[in-house]
Scaffold this active site. Structure first.
Site, PDB file in Angstrom:
ATOM      1  N   GLN A  98       0.856  -1.203   0.000  1.00 32.22           N
ATOM      2  CA  GLN A  98       0.000   0.000   0.000  1.00 32.22           C
ATOM      3  C   GLN A  98       0.885   1.244   0.000  1.00 32.22           C
ATOM      4  OE1 GLN A  98      -3.375  -0.610   3.101  1.00 32.22           O
ATOM      5  NE2 GLN A  98      -1.810  -2.107   3.570  1.00 32.22           N
ATOM      6  N   HIS A 116      -1.562   1.775  -4.103  1.00 24.82           N
ATOM      7  CA  HIS A 116      -1.906   3.192  -3.941  1.00 24.82           C
ATOM      8  C   HIS A 116      -0.976   4.104  -4.740  1.00 24.82           C
ATOM      9  CE1 HIS A 116      -4.044   2.027   0.076  1.00 24.82           C
ATOM     10  NE2 HIS A 116      -4.796   1.802  -0.987  1.00 24.82           N
ATOM     11  N   CYS A 127      -6.046  17.897 -16.440  1.00 26.67           N
ATOM     12  CA  CYS A 127      -6.299  17.118 -17.662  1.00 26.67           C
ATOM     13  C   CYS A 127      -5.847  15.662 -17.532  1.00 26.67           C
ATOM     14  CB  CYS A 127      -5.634  17.788 -18.873  1.00 26.67           C
ATOM     15  SG  CYS A 127      -3.840  17.567 -18.945  1.00 26.67           S
ATOM     16  N   CYS A 152       1.386  21.844 -15.582  1.00 25.37           N
ATOM     17  CA  CYS A 152       1.309  20.866 -16.673  1.00 25.37           C
ATOM     18  C   CYS A 152       1.781  21.521 -17.971  1.00 25.37           C
ATOM     19  CB  CYS A 152      -0.139  20.405 -16.793  1.00 25.37           C
ATOM     20  SG  CYS A 152      -0.506  19.454 -18.263  1.00 25.37           S
ATOM     21  N   GLN A 220       1.303  -3.811  17.236  1.00 24.36           N
ATOM     22  CA  GLN A 220      -0.025  -3.612  17.836  1.00 24.36           C
ATOM     23  C   GLN A 220      -0.905  -4.835  17.589  1.00 24.36           C
ATOM     24  OE1 GLN A 220      -0.825  -0.947  19.621  1.00 24.36           O
ATOM     25  NE2 GLN A 220       1.205  -0.075  19.234  1.00 24.36           N
ATOM     26  N   ALA A 236       8.743  -5.080  12.536  1.00 22.30           N
ATOM     27  CA  ALA A 236       9.035  -5.938  11.381  1.00 22.30           C
ATOM     28  C   ALA A 236      10.539  -6.117  11.157  1.00 22.30           C
ATOM     29  CB  ALA A 236       8.384  -5.352  10.133  1.00 22.30           C
TER      30      ALA A 236
HETATM   31  C1  BJW Z   1       4.589  -1.356  12.415  1.00 26.44           C
HETATM   32  C2  BJW Z   1       5.803  -0.801  12.810  1.00 26.44           C
HETATM   33  C3  BJW Z   1       6.952  -1.606  12.669  1.00 26.44           C
HETATM   34  C4  BJW Z   1       4.247   0.688  13.110  1.00 26.44           C
HETATM   35  N1  BJW Z   1       6.850  -2.851  12.191  1.00 26.44           N
HETATM   36  N2  BJW Z   1       4.510  -2.586  11.949  1.00 26.44           N
HETATM   37  C5  BJW Z   1     -15.738   0.462   2.736  1.00 26.44           C
HETATM   38  C6  BJW Z   1     -16.081   0.817   4.033  1.00 26.44           C
HETATM   39  C7  BJW Z   1     -15.736   2.082   4.530  1.00 26.44           C
HETATM   40  C8  BJW Z   1     -15.054   3.016   3.738  1.00 26.44           C
HETATM   41  C9  BJW Z   1     -14.732   2.653   2.467  1.00 26.44           C
HETATM   42  C10 BJW Z   1     -15.082   1.410   1.974  1.00 26.44           C
HETATM   43  N3  BJW Z   1     -14.609   1.328   0.700  1.00 26.44           N
HETATM   44  C11 BJW Z   1     -13.999   2.479   0.396  1.00 26.44           C
HETATM   45  C12 BJW Z   1     -14.068   3.323   1.438  1.00 26.44           C
HETATM   46  C13 BJW Z   1     -13.516   4.690   1.527  1.00 26.44           C
HETATM   47  C14 BJW Z   1     -12.035   4.728   1.731  1.00 26.44           C
HETATM   48  C15 BJW Z   1     -11.673   4.012   3.040  1.00 26.44           C
HETATM   49  O1  BJW Z   1     -11.227   2.889   3.061  1.00 26.44           O
HETATM   50  N4  BJW Z   1     -11.827   4.688   4.155  1.00 26.44           N
HETATM   51  C16 BJW Z   1     -11.481   4.126   5.458  1.00 26.44           C
HETATM   52  C17 BJW Z   1     -10.543   5.064   6.195  1.00 26.44           C
HETATM   53  C18 BJW Z   1     -12.710   3.788   6.217  1.00 26.44           C
HETATM   54  N5  BJW Z   1     -11.317   4.138   0.609  1.00 26.44           N
HETATM   55  C19 BJW Z   1     -11.098   4.820  -0.505  1.00 26.44           C
HETATM   56  O2  BJW Z   1     -11.498   5.959  -0.655  1.00 26.44           O
HETATM   57  C20 BJW Z   1     -10.330   4.105  -1.609  1.00 26.44           C
HETATM   58  N6  BJW Z   1     -10.990   4.239  -2.857  1.00 26.44           N
HETATM   59  C21 BJW Z   1     -12.105   3.582  -3.165  1.00 26.44           C
HETATM   60  O3  BJW Z   1     -12.629   2.817  -2.399  1.00 26.44           O
HETATM   61  O4  BJW Z   1     -12.551   3.843  -4.429  1.00 26.44           O
HETATM   62  C22 BJW Z   1     -13.811   3.325  -4.825  1.00 26.44           C
HETATM   63  C23 BJW Z   1     -14.787   4.462  -4.872  1.00 26.44           C
HETATM   64  C24 BJW Z   1     -14.425   5.622  -5.504  1.00 26.44           C
HETATM   65  C25 BJW Z   1     -15.331   6.667  -5.562  1.00 26.44           C
HETATM   66  C26 BJW Z   1     -16.557   6.514  -4.935  1.00 26.44           C
HETATM   67  C27 BJW Z   1     -16.885   5.349  -4.284  1.00 26.44           C
HETATM   68  C28 BJW Z   1     -15.987   4.299  -4.269  1.00 26.44           C
HETATM   69  C29 BJW Z   1      -8.961   4.741  -1.817  1.00 26.44           C
HETATM   70  C30 BJW Z   1      -8.086   4.587  -0.639  1.00 26.44           C
HETATM   71  C31 BJW Z   1      -6.756   5.301  -0.920  1.00 26.44           C
HETATM   72  C32 BJW Z   1      -5.869   5.327   0.309  1.00 26.44           C
HETATM   73  N7  BJW Z   1      -4.786   6.217   0.071  1.00 26.44           N
HETATM   74  C33 BJW Z   1      -3.798   6.440   1.117  1.00 26.44           C
HETATM   75  C34 BJW Z   1      -2.932   7.633   0.700  1.00 26.44           C
HETATM   76  C35 BJW Z   1      -1.955   7.258  -0.425  1.00 26.44           C
HETATM   77  C36 BJW Z   1      -1.110   8.415  -0.827  1.00 26.44           C
HETATM   78  C37 BJW Z   1      -0.204   8.873   0.271  1.00 26.44           C
HETATM   79  O5  BJW Z   1       0.569   8.090   0.863  1.00 26.44           O
HETATM   80  O6  BJW Z   1      -0.239  10.056   0.552  1.00 26.44           O
HETATM   81  O7  BJW Z   1      -3.000   5.260   1.290  1.00 26.44           O
HETATM   82  S1  BJW Z   1      -4.505   6.655   2.728  1.00 26.44           S
HETATM   83  C38 BJW Z   1      -3.250   5.817   3.601  1.00 26.44           C
HETATM   84  O8  BJW Z   1      -3.772   4.639   4.254  1.00 26.44           O
HETATM   85  C39 BJW Z   1      -2.255   5.337   2.543  1.00 26.44           C
HETATM   86  C40 BJW Z   1      -1.906   3.967   3.058  1.00 26.44           C
HETATM   87  O9  BJW Z   1      -1.426   3.160   2.005  1.00 26.44           O
HETATM   88  C41 BJW Z   1      -3.220   3.473   3.633  1.00 26.44           C
HETATM   89  C42 BJW Z   1      -3.099   2.345   4.602  1.00 26.44           C
HETATM   90  O10 BJW Z   1      -2.414   2.735   5.742  1.00 26.44           O
HETATM   91  P1  BJW Z   1      -1.400   1.700   6.433  1.00 26.44           P
HETATM   92  O11 BJW Z   1      -0.337   1.349   5.490  1.00 26.44           O
HETATM   93  O12 BJW Z   1      -2.159   0.592   7.031  1.00 26.44           O
HETATM   94  O13 BJW Z   1      -0.722   2.649   7.557  1.00 26.44           O
HETATM   95  P2  BJW Z   1      -1.222   3.010   9.008  1.00 26.44           P
HETATM   96  O14 BJW Z   1      -0.489   4.234   9.399  1.00 26.44           O
HETATM   97  O15 BJW Z   1      -2.712   3.033   9.096  1.00 26.44           O
HETATM   98  O16 BJW Z   1      -0.779   1.780   9.919  1.00 26.44           O
HETATM   99  C43 BJW Z   1       0.580   1.489  10.176  1.00 26.44           C
HETATM  100  C44 BJW Z   1       0.664   0.170  10.901  1.00 26.44           C
HETATM  101  O17 BJW Z   1       2.042  -0.140  11.075  1.00 26.44           O
HETATM  102  C45 BJW Z   1       0.047   0.187  12.306  1.00 26.44           C
HETATM  103  O18 BJW Z   1      -0.760  -0.973  12.475  1.00 26.44           O
HETATM  104  C46 BJW Z   1       1.261   0.121  13.236  1.00 26.44           C
HETATM  105  O19 BJW Z   1       0.996  -0.569  14.449  1.00 26.44           O
HETATM  106  C47 BJW Z   1       2.244  -0.624  12.382  1.00 26.44           C
HETATM  107  N8  BJW Z   1       3.670  -0.420  12.695  1.00 26.44           N
HETATM  108  N9  BJW Z   1       5.615   0.468  13.303  1.00 26.44           N
HETATM  109  C48 BJW Z   1       5.634  -3.321  11.873  1.00 26.44           C
HETATM  110  N10 BJW Z   1       8.220  -1.138  13.060  1.00 26.44           N
HETATM  111 ZN    ZN Z   2      -2.869  19.335 -17.884  1.00 26.77          ZN
END
Ligand code: BJW
Ligand code: ZN
Length: 249
Positions: A98, A116, A127, A152, A220, A236
């Protein structure tokens, strides 16, 4: 019941699914860590959205430039290296991340599926044409300032990072490949993800439903209570090299 490393040693198709926690020990903040400086009062879910960019492009662009600078300075950690080494130990490995950083690639992993997108890709916000020229990293990016996005070359609109923001669809082919691997793998190793962002979070559940075993690596608690689900609790960068040693000697 503890996880038996022999299960990994006999895995034919391993799916490694990573989140921000895999890069934490490289000094990259996880997505749900508290933000510093200019962004301390910002919500990352607002910054990582088209609405946030439309409302204040310089704030959002500055945040991405600051993160890009941090990633450029960072090095892959033992967790990235252990995952790259795993690919040489199992018959088949699919790596789905991700993360928008390139630390898996810099550790030696190939064919990484970026659900992502990637921080190093750019396209026009207006555009949607991909930007062909590399975006320079301003010298002050690491200080975390507002910064106007470049324009752009085709339409003059602001460039945006080629990542997937909230409310946007994931790259279709990448998601299809990740879902297919979830249905085919016999073990899914989920590393450093909170598992709250959809549709990525459904990948481990899909693998369990298809009969695979699920192993989490996270400091966690992240278990959901499935009988084929296990957890190794810790960072990790320590847990993964130990797991490799236990499974392959
Ligand atoms: C360690 C550690 C160590 C720490 N060792 N571990 C169904 C239900 C509800 C909502 C939705 C649903 N379907 C879709 C949605 C909406 C939304 C969503 O999911 N919202 C939720 C928050 C509820 N999803 C979307 O909008 C997605 N699109 C979509 O569904 O499109 C369809 C659609 C479109 C239009 C209309 C309708 C439908 C898109 C999601 C895009 C996510 N993008 C991001 C940003 C990317 C760009 C950027 O980086 O700036 O992606 S958000 C952010 O979260 C990023 C990450 O990849 C993603 C996941 O986070 P991750 O990797 O899990 O990080 P953390 O910080 O949450 O956790 C870190 C973990 O590491 C923790 O557990 C720590 O304990 C652990 N840790 N140290 C091992 N040393
Ligand atoms: Zn453009």
């Amino acid at each position: 019941m503890p996880f038996d490393p022999n299960l990994l040693a006999h895995t034919r198709h391993l799916l490694v699914f990573t989140g921000a926690g895999v890069s934490a020990e490289s000094g990259i903040a996880t997505f749900r860590d508290k933000l510093d400086g200019l962004w301390a009062r910002c919500d990352p879910t607002q910054l990582a959205s088209a609405e946030g960019f439309r409302a204040d492009p310089a704030l959002v662009w500055g945040w991405y430039q600051m993160r890009r600078a941090g990633i450029a300075r960072a090095r892959p950690n033992p967790a990235h290296l252990a995952i790259a080494a795993l690919a040489r130990r199992v018959p088949r490995l699919t790596l789905v991340t991700q993360n928008v950083d390139d630390l898996h690639e810099r550790a030696g992993s190939t064919d990484v599926l970026h659900l992502h997108g990637r921080l190093e890709d750019f396209r026009c916000f207006t555009c949607s044409r991909p930007a062909t020229t590399a975006v320079a990293l301003a010298a002050d990016a690491r200080e975390g300032r507002r910064s106007d996005p470049p324009c752009c070359a085709s339409c003059g609109g602001p460039l945006r990072p080629g990542v997937v923001w909230f409310g946007e669809t994931l790259p279709e082919q990448v998601l299809d490949q990740a879902f297919a691997a979830a249905q085919q793998c016999d073990l899914l190793l989920s590393v450093g993800t909170s598992g709250v962002v959809q549709p990525a979070a459904s990948i481990p559940r899909l693998a369990l439903a298809a009969g695979a075993t699920l192993l989490h690596v996270n400091p966690q608690p992240v278990m959901t209570g499935h009988p084929r689900e296990f957890a190794l609790t810790g960072n990790a960068g320590k847990v993964l090299p130990e797991l490799l040693e236990a499974a392959f000697g």
